[in-house]
Design a protein around this motif. Structure first.
Motif, mmCIF file in Angstrom:
data_model
loop_
_atom_site.group_PDB
_atom_site.id
_atom_site.type_symbol
_atom_site.label_atom_id
_atom_site.label_comp_id
_atom_site.label_asym_id
_atom_site.label_seq_id
_atom_site.Cartn_x
_atom_site.Cartn_y
_atom_site.Cartn_z
ATOM 1 N N ALA A 4 0.827 -1.205 0.000
ATOM 2 C CA ALA A 4 0.000 0.000 0.000
ATOM 3 C C ALA A 4 0.863 1.258 0.000
ATOM 4 O O ALA A 4 1.847 1.353 0.731
ATOM 5 C CB ALA A 4 -0.913 0.005 1.220
ATOM 6 N N ASN A 5 0.483 2.210 -0.833
ATOM 7 C CA ASN A 5 1.086 3.540 -0.854
ATOM 8 C C ASN A 5 0.175 4.513 -0.114
ATOM 9 O O ASN A 5 -1.007 4.224 0.104
ATOM 10 C CB ASN A 5 1.237 4.026 -2.304
ATOM 11 N N PRO A 6 0.679 5.675 0.267
ATOM 12 C CA PRO A 6 -0.224 6.682 0.824
ATOM 13 C C PRO A 6 -1.267 7.101 -0.217
ATOM 14 O O PRO A 6 -0.962 7.196 -1.409
ATOM 15 C CB PRO A 6 0.708 7.842 1.177
ATOM 16 N N VAL A 7 -2.480 7.317 0.238
ATOM 17 C CA VAL A 7 -3.538 7.847 -0.626
ATOM 18 C C VAL A 7 -3.524 9.366 -0.469
ATOM 19 O O VAL A 7 -3.676 9.878 0.637
ATOM 20 C CB VAL A 7 -4.913 7.276 -0.247
ATOM 21 N N VAL A 8 -3.327 10.062 -1.585
ATOM 22 C CA VAL A 8 -3.085 11.508 -1.528
ATOM 23 C C VAL A 8 -4.228 12.260 -2.196
ATOM 24 O O VAL A 8 -4.648 11.931 -3.306
ATOM 25 C CB VAL A 8 -1.744 11.852 -2.208
ATOM 26 N N ARG A 9 -4.706 13.281 -1.492
ATOM 27 C CA ARG A 9 -5.692 14.197 -2.048
ATOM 28 C C ARG A 9 -5.115 15.604 -2.066
ATOM 29 O O ARG A 9 -4.192 15.918 -1.299
ATOM 30 C CB ARG A 9 -6.971 14.207 -1.205
ATOM 31 N N VAL A 10 -5.644 16.445 -2.931
ATOM 32 C CA VAL A 10 -5.307 17.867 -2.949
ATOM 33 C C VAL A 10 -6.550 18.638 -2.538
ATOM 34 O O VAL A 10 -7.641 18.434 -3.100
ATOM 35 C CB VAL A 10 -4.840 18.327 -4.350
ATOM 36 N N LEU A 11 -6.401 19.499 -1.524
ATOM 37 C CA LEU A 11 -7.499 20.327 -1.056
ATOM 38 C C LEU A 11 -7.081 21.786 -1.065
ATOM 39 O O LEU A 11 -5.878 22.091 -1.002
ATOM 40 C CB LEU A 11 -7.946 19.924 0.350
ATOM 41 N N VAL A 12 -8.063 22.676 -1.117
ATOM 42 C CA VAL A 12 -7.812 24.115 -1.068
ATOM 43 C C VAL A 12 -8.576 24.694 0.113
ATOM 44 O O VAL A 12 -9.803 24.494 0.229
ATOM 45 C CB VAL A 12 -8.233 24.809 -2.374
ATOM 46 N N ALA A 13 -7.858 25.376 0.996
ATOM 47 C CA ALA A 13 -8.464 26.018 2.161
ATOM 48 C C ALA A 13 -8.376 27.530 1.997
ATOM 49 O O ALA A 13 -7.302 28.073 1.723
ATOM 50 C CB ALA A 13 -7.744 25.586 3.438
ATOM 51 N N LEU A 14 -9.507 28.204 2.158
ATOM 52 C CA LEU A 14 -9.527 29.664 2.090
ATOM 53 C C LEU A 14 -9.001 30.245 3.395
ATOM 54 O O LEU A 14 -9.330 29.752 4.488
ATOM 55 C CB LEU A 14 -10.950 30.166 1.842
ATOM 56 N N VAL A 15 -8.205 31.284 3.300
ATOM 57 C CA VAL A 15 -7.690 31.945 4.492
ATOM 58 C C VAL A 15 -8.833 32.565 5.291
ATOM 59 O O VAL A 15 -8.784 32.644 6.525
ATOM 60 C CB VAL A 15 -6.646 33.014 4.094
ATOM 61 N N SER A 16 -9.887 32.956 4.606
ATOM 62 C CA SER A 16 -11.041 33.566 5.275
ATOM 63 C C SER A 16 -11.855 32.570 6.076
ATOM 64 O O SER A 16 -12.716 32.955 6.875
ATOM 65 C CB SER A 16 -11.938 34.256 4.242
ATOM 66 N N GLY A 17 -11.614 31.279 5.878
ATOM 67 C CA GLY A 17 -12.314 30.257 6.637
ATOM 68 C C GLY A 17 -13.209 29.398 5.772
ATOM 69 O O GLY A 17 -13.354 29.612 4.570
ATOM 70 N N GLY A 18 -13.832 28.401 6.406
ATOM 71 C CA GLY A 18 -14.702 27.488 5.685
ATOM 72 C C GLY A 18 -14.068 26.119 5.524
ATOM 73 O O GLY A 18 -12.881 25.922 5.783
#
Length: 748
Positions: free
Chosen positions: A273-287
């Protein structure tokens, strides 16, 4: 993987490269250093691994101010406990140097932690930055292991932004200068540079699921050294989420622990098994962070992530597990939806690069590809037109160094003059004006100012330690930063390094180097010591300073040995076509070429054909074992440092890239592992390995010893308790290389 720090190719410095670098570090018994006392002018192991370094001292942590008008660097005076480090700057226009922060203020702001030199690989091999320029050029971020400080240059005062007992990592200043981001407890955090308030940007991160933090294998094998990226307008951060829950944990036992304590390392192996990788985007303003659509298949790699200039889109590179298809996805960060807009395919494997550059006009981007068999630059636009090839020929672009959009010029390092050298070039974004800028024969490593108008050139050749100079982009020298003259080297009358080519039995020209003993007499016969690496992305035949490894070779030449190296097919510097013959089979093509080198040596009238030895570290240790087990008629004595002995033990990304996926390629794994032929050993063999090696685990050597025991074969094994893949502490270095020296003196 196994690499030595002579990094001459920066596009993909593969993991086996590490051993080559660190091959400069191992050592021997000081009390057994030589059979007789050293004569005046003779090198000794003790001196090679002592301070001050015979490689001199370079300016460290060079960084350009945002406006490109000055550069900063650490200046250290004294050695050992008496050493004092200050932060200095140089005005690029005048060459005037002046202190930015005194040693006292540096120590007061962030007291230095107790020194403990890491021998880790992966992300651990890269020391964290100690300071960064604020975007306005009026302040610096000073970084410690547990604290971050904001230093105002005008008032010469500092204020702590973060201070505590927990480890901090990968600190970055937002492009607008309002925040500093960092990793703590497997999560991303922000702290305001104005009022110092902290807040978590991500939550729920832990050792199993890391947010914005890399694991061991990604930096080691994909040469990616950060897990998050600021949007150009500072509105958001894109980050990797690495799910390690199914990745096996390998115990690195603390040899000093009475209770058998161990550090558990996430280490993916071939077929596992390899690591399962996702890409996410977080807003500095929150959420809630928004995941980007990477497709249905999760058993893939995400080797690179880049923001586009509009701060609304990401370019995410997705590599399939077999590493033969690289897709670039254009992701809308608001919706998370993606579309593929570029794809590279290869019949063998893809070498990932850092050459992607989006131009400020938002319409064009630079890309490099090895589709021709050599890495070259291409200019794309988003309209779908045929890309414009900017460079071409039977040579490779090593990496992009800078882009001057005002002049429509790209600067890059390449091997056009010779695969033994690295030079700086420029070419227009229309493909015109191809020019080599650097002139001195050897290896140039450049660091451009943000506007690509000026660069620092770190230059060396095979017999000269590196020096640092400041140049204008057209190649005109502006100032000497650090001449780095090591006067003591003159005392040792170093033998010159000869470069030449020989032809393999199938007529392939192979690059070679040779160091002959002082006062060489062609009428005499000399023993030969062959140094090899042999694996992907490393060269040993290169016109560049190789530090302590080179000096130890000079020591052996002074003792009457010829030092010989040959870059076999599979090694770096001559394009992807030259690498490809190792696909699905390690040790076959490489050993065939090394055999041809051995046969050539035996045909030279000044070589004692019965006294040819071989050594290497990491992949070079692996190659030494192949040579000793399968070519005993040539190689009589061998030293293997930190060797891979069975490729089932090595990490998934590196191994599967070259030998293929399991279980379908099981035969390739068996045939590529030298343990299969251990019973054929005839000559004398020394193996050295650190029990704390997090790269090539000590189990490799134990497995080989077991096979040798079953075959009734004895070899000498030097165990280095707690040491890593690169043995870097001076006591162990001296002990190791004294032992290696005596081993060859006694047996060759």
């Amino acid at each position: 993987c196994m690499r030595s720090r002579l990094v001459v190719r920066a596009t993909v410095v593969s993991s086996l490269l590490l051993s080559f670098l660190f091959a400069e570090v191992p050592v021997v018994f000081a009390q057994q250093e030589t059979r007789t006392a050293a004569k005046p002018g003779e090198l000794t192991v003790k001196r090679i691994f002592a301070e001050p370094s015979l490689s001199g001292r370079l300016m460290s942590d060079i960084a350009w101010a945002p406006d490109g008008k000055r550069l900063s660097y650490f200046e250290t005076k004294g050695i050992g406990k008496a050493a004092k480090t200050e932060l200095w700057a140089m005005e690029a226009a005048t060459g005037e140097c002046f202190p930015l922060i005194s040693a006292e203020k540096l120590e007061m702001t962030l007291p230095a932690p107790p020194s403990k030199e890491s021998q880790a690989t992966g992300a651990g091999q890269h020391a964290p930055l100690q300071y960064q320029w604020a975007p306005g050029g009026d302040a610096l971020l000073l970084e410690g292991p547990h604290a971050l400080a904001w230093f105002d240059l005008k008032s010469q005062t500092a204020r702590l932004l973060v201070n505590g007992k927990e480890d901090l990592g990968d600190a970055k200043i937002s492009p607008d200068g309002n925040y500093v981001s960092f990793v703590r407890n497997h999560n991303l955090w922000l702290v305001s540079t104005v009022h110092g308030k902290e807040r978590a940007l991500t939550t729920g991160g832990n050792e199993e699921v890391r947010k914005g933090e890399l694991d061991w294998v990604y930096p080691e094998e994909l040469q990616i050294f950060t897990g998050y990226w600021w949007a150009p307008d500072s509105s958001a951060i894109a980050y990797l989420e690495m799910d390690e829950r199914k990745v096996p944990q390998f115990p690195l036992v603390d040899f000093e622990s009475f209770t058998g304590e161990a550090e558990l390392q996430r280490y993916p192996v071939p077929g596992g098994a390899n690591p399962v990788v996702r890409v996410l985007v977080a807003l500095v303003s929150g959420g809630e962070p928004r995941p980007m659509d990477l497709g249905v298949e999760t058993d893939t790699y995400v080797p690179r992530v880049n923001w586009l200039p509009d701060s609304k889109h990401l370019a995410i590179q997705r590599l399939n597990r077999a590493q033969a298809i690289l897709d670039m996805l254009l992701c809308n960060t608001t919706t998370g939806k993606s579309v593929p807009f570029l794809s590279d395919k290869d019949a063998y494997w893809i070498n990932v690069s850092d050459d992607l550059r989006f131009l400020k006009d938002g319409k064009r981007f630079l890309w490099s590809s090895e589709r021709s068999g050599y890495r070259h630059l291409y200019l794309y636009d988003f309209s779908g037109k045929q890309p414009l090839q900017l460079t071409k020929g039977d040579w490779e672009v090593s990496h992009v160094d800078g882009v001057d959009e005002a002049k429509d010029v790209v600067y890059f390092t390449a091997t056009e003059k010779s695969p033994l050298e690295r030079h700086l070039y420029r070419v227009g974004l229309d493909g015109s004006g191809f020019t080599r800028i650097t002139t001195e024969e050897g290896t140039h490593r450049v660091n451009f100012a943000p506007d690509a108008a000026i660069y620092v050139d770190t230059y060396s050749n095979a017999i000269t330690p590196p020096r640092q100079d400041l140049y204008r982009a057209d190649g005109k020298k502006l100032a000497t930063l650090n001449e780095n003259k090591v006067a003591e080297l003159d005392e040792y009358h170093l033998s010159r390094v000869e470069f030449f080519t020989i032809k393999s039995h199938d007529s392939m020209p192979l690059n070679c180097s040779m160091i002959k003993p002082p006062n060489f007499d062609p009428a005499k016969k000399y023993p030969v010591l062959v140094y090899t690496y042999g694996g992907p992305h490393v060269q040993v035949v290169v016109n560049a300073w190789a530090g302590s490894r080179f000096l130890w070779h000079q020591l052996m030449a002074q003792k009457g040995y010829i030092i010989f190296s040959l870059d076999n097919r599979g090694s770096a510097g001559r394009g992807h076509l030259f690498e490809e013959p190792i696909h699905y089979r390690f040790g076959a093509q490489e050993l065939s070429d090394q055999r041809d080198g051995g046969q050539w040596l035996k045909g030279q009238p000044y070589v004692d054909a019965e006294r040819i030895g071989i050594w290497g570290w990491g992949y070079g240790g692996h190659m030494t074992l192949h040579a000793m087990f399968k070519a005993p008629q040539i190689f009589k004595v061998g030293f293997a440092g930190g060797p891979v002995t069975d490729w089932h033990f090595y990490d998934s990304i590196y191994t599967e890239r070259y030998i293929g996926l399991l279980p379908v390629n099981e035969d390739s794994y068996m045939e590529s592992s030298p343990t299969e032929n251990a019973a054929k050993l005839k000559g004398k063999l020394l193996i050295a390995h650190g029990t704390g090696d997090d790269n090539v685990h000590y189990s490799n050597t134990l497995t080989l010893i077991d096979d040798l025991v079953k075959a009734g074969k004895y070899v000498e094994v030097m165990v280095l308790p707690g040491r890593g893949h690169g043995v870097s502490d001076p006591p162990a270095q001296r002990l190791l290389w004294d032992r290696v020296t005596k081993f060859f003196l006694d047996n060759l």
